[in-house]
Design an enzyme around this catalytic site. Structure first.
Site, PDB file in Angstrom:
ATOM      1  N   CYS A   7       0.845  -1.204   0.000  1.00 18.91           N
ATOM      2  CA  CYS A   7       0.000   0.000   0.000  1.00 18.91           C
ATOM      3  C   CYS A   7       0.876   1.248   0.000  1.00 18.91           C
ATOM      4  O   CYS A   7       0.554   2.246  -0.654  1.00 18.91           O
ATOM      5  CB  CYS A   7      -0.960  -0.005   1.183  1.00 18.91           C
ATOM      6  N   ASP A  30      10.702  -6.706  -8.372  1.00 23.07           N
ATOM      7  CA  ASP A  30      10.925  -7.240  -7.024  1.00 23.07           C
ATOM      8  C   ASP A  30      12.295  -6.779  -6.531  1.00 23.07           C
ATOM      9  O   ASP A  30      13.277  -6.775  -7.280  1.00 23.07           O
ATOM     10  CB  ASP A  30      10.846  -8.774  -7.043  1.00 23.07           C
ATOM     11  N   ASN A  87       1.790 -16.653  -4.070  1.00 22.37           N
ATOM     12  CA  ASN A  87       1.911 -17.348  -2.795  1.00 22.37           C
ATOM     13  C   ASN A  87       0.725 -16.956  -1.915  1.00 22.37           C
ATOM     14  O   ASN A  87       0.335 -15.785  -1.880  1.00 22.37           O
ATOM     15  CB  ASN A  87       3.225 -16.964  -2.102  1.00 22.37           C
ATOM     16  N   THR A  95       4.870 -13.609   2.235  1.00 21.67           N
ATOM     17  CA  THR A  95       5.492 -12.768   3.273  1.00 21.67           C
ATOM     18  C   THR A  95       4.879 -11.378   3.332  1.00 21.67           C
ATOM     19  O   THR A  95       4.977 -10.712   4.357  1.00 21.67           O
ATOM     20  CB  THR A  95       7.014 -12.644   3.047  1.00 21.67           C
ATOM     21  N   HIS A  98      -0.536  -8.629   1.076  1.00 18.75           N
ATOM     22  CA  HIS A  98      -1.310  -7.838   0.106  1.00 18.75           C
ATOM     23  C   HIS A  98      -1.198  -8.629  -1.186  1.00 18.75           C
ATOM     24  O   HIS A  98      -0.079  -8.862  -1.681  1.00 18.75           O
ATOM     25  CB  HIS A  98      -0.691  -6.429  -0.008  1.00 18.75           C
ATOM     26  N   HIS A 100      -0.578 -10.360  -4.490  1.00 20.07           N
ATOM     27  CA  HIS A 100       0.360 -10.015  -5.568  1.00 20.07           C
ATOM     28  C   HIS A 100       0.733 -11.269  -6.331  1.00 20.07           C
ATOM     29  O   HIS A 100       0.723 -12.365  -5.791  1.00 20.07           O
ATOM     30  CB  HIS A 100       1.615  -9.336  -5.012  1.00 20.07           C
TER      31      HIS A 100
HETATM   32  P1  AMP Z   1       5.742 -13.180  -1.163  1.00 23.11           P
HETATM   33  O1  AMP Z   1       6.800 -13.950  -0.429  1.00 23.11           O
HETATM   34  O2  AMP Z   1       5.029 -13.975  -2.200  1.00 23.11           O
HETATM   35  O3  AMP Z   1       4.799 -12.497  -0.187  1.00 23.11           O
HETATM   36  O4  AMP Z   1       6.500 -12.063  -1.973  1.00 23.11           O
HETATM   37  C1  AMP Z   1       6.826 -10.828  -1.473  1.00 23.11           C
HETATM   38  C2  AMP Z   1       7.866 -10.263  -2.388  1.00 23.11           C
HETATM   39  O5  AMP Z   1       7.939  -8.871  -2.179  1.00 23.11           O
HETATM   40  C3  AMP Z   1       9.268 -10.824  -2.173  1.00 23.11           C
HETATM   41  O6  AMP Z   1       9.733 -11.448  -3.376  1.00 23.11           O
HETATM   42  C4  AMP Z   1      10.099  -9.595  -1.805  1.00 23.11           C
HETATM   43  O7  AMP Z   1      11.398  -9.614  -2.354  1.00 23.11           O
HETATM   44  C5  AMP Z   1       9.259  -8.456  -2.401  1.00 23.11           C
HETATM   45  N1  AMP Z   1       9.420  -7.170  -1.768  1.00 23.11           N
HETATM   46  C6  AMP Z   1       9.360  -6.889  -0.430  1.00 23.11           C
HETATM   47  N2  AMP Z   1       9.528  -5.572  -0.233  1.00 23.11           N
HETATM   48  C7  AMP Z   1       9.669  -5.004  -1.456  1.00 23.11           C
HETATM   49  C8  AMP Z   1       9.871  -3.680  -1.918  1.00 23.11           C
HETATM   50  N3  AMP Z   1       9.961  -2.650  -1.062  1.00 23.11           N
HETATM   51  N4  AMP Z   1      10.008  -3.459  -3.244  1.00 23.11           N
HETATM   52  C9  AMP Z   1       9.929  -4.489  -4.116  1.00 23.11           C
HETATM   53  N5  AMP Z   1       9.712  -5.759  -3.740  1.00 23.11           N
HETATM   54  C10 AMP Z   1       9.603  -6.029  -2.434  1.00 23.11           C
HETATM   55 ZN    ZN Z   2      -1.808  -3.297   1.208  1.00 23.91          ZN
END
Ligand code: AMP
Ligand code: ZN
Length: 114
Positions: A7, A30, A87, A95, A98, A100
């Protein structure tokens, strides 16, 4: 959601390397890429995960898929192929709570899923 990283990226208070943005979707690189192309496609509305989709918000899934097709074209991986991953929840490896979709490509990905 004030404490949600995605967000904050959507509202612009955390920077991102944007690939695409429209009224409903933002797509950005990412921060920790798992492949030469690793773009996250994120709805602007805060939906926690696939499990939070319902009749009221399910229309966003079409918008997400339209954006994935555009991202694949922009990143020039549309003809060679790519992988899309969402995921969901703790055991699904999510992780950031939100919704994605990861768009991965730019190399020959392993056929194994895990
Ligand atoms: P997930 O584990 O499926 O929730 O993926 C979350 C993803 O968000 C991970 O691959 C992280 O590397 C990525 N991520 C976390 N913070 C950021 C950020 N500030 N900018 C870009 N990607 C991010
Ligand atoms: Zn959000």
């Amino acid at each position: 959601m004030s404490d949600c990283i995605f967000c904050k990226i959507i509202e612009g208070s955390i920077p991102s390397k944007k690939v695409l943005e429209n009224d409903d979707i933002i797509a950005f690189h990412d921060i920790n890429p798992a492949a030469p192309v690793h773009v996250l496609v994120v709805p602007k509305v805060h939906i926690e995960s696939l499990e939070a989709l319902n009749e009221q918000n399910i229309d966003v899934v079409v918008k997400i898929h339209q954006a994935i097709l555009q991202v694949a074209k922009i990143m020039k991986i549309n003809s060679k192929g790519y992988r899309v991953i969402a995921n969901c929840g703790k055991e699904g490896g999510q992780t950031v709570p939100h919704l994605h979709y990861h768009v991965l490509g730019g190399t020959c990905l392993n056929e194994k899923l895990i």
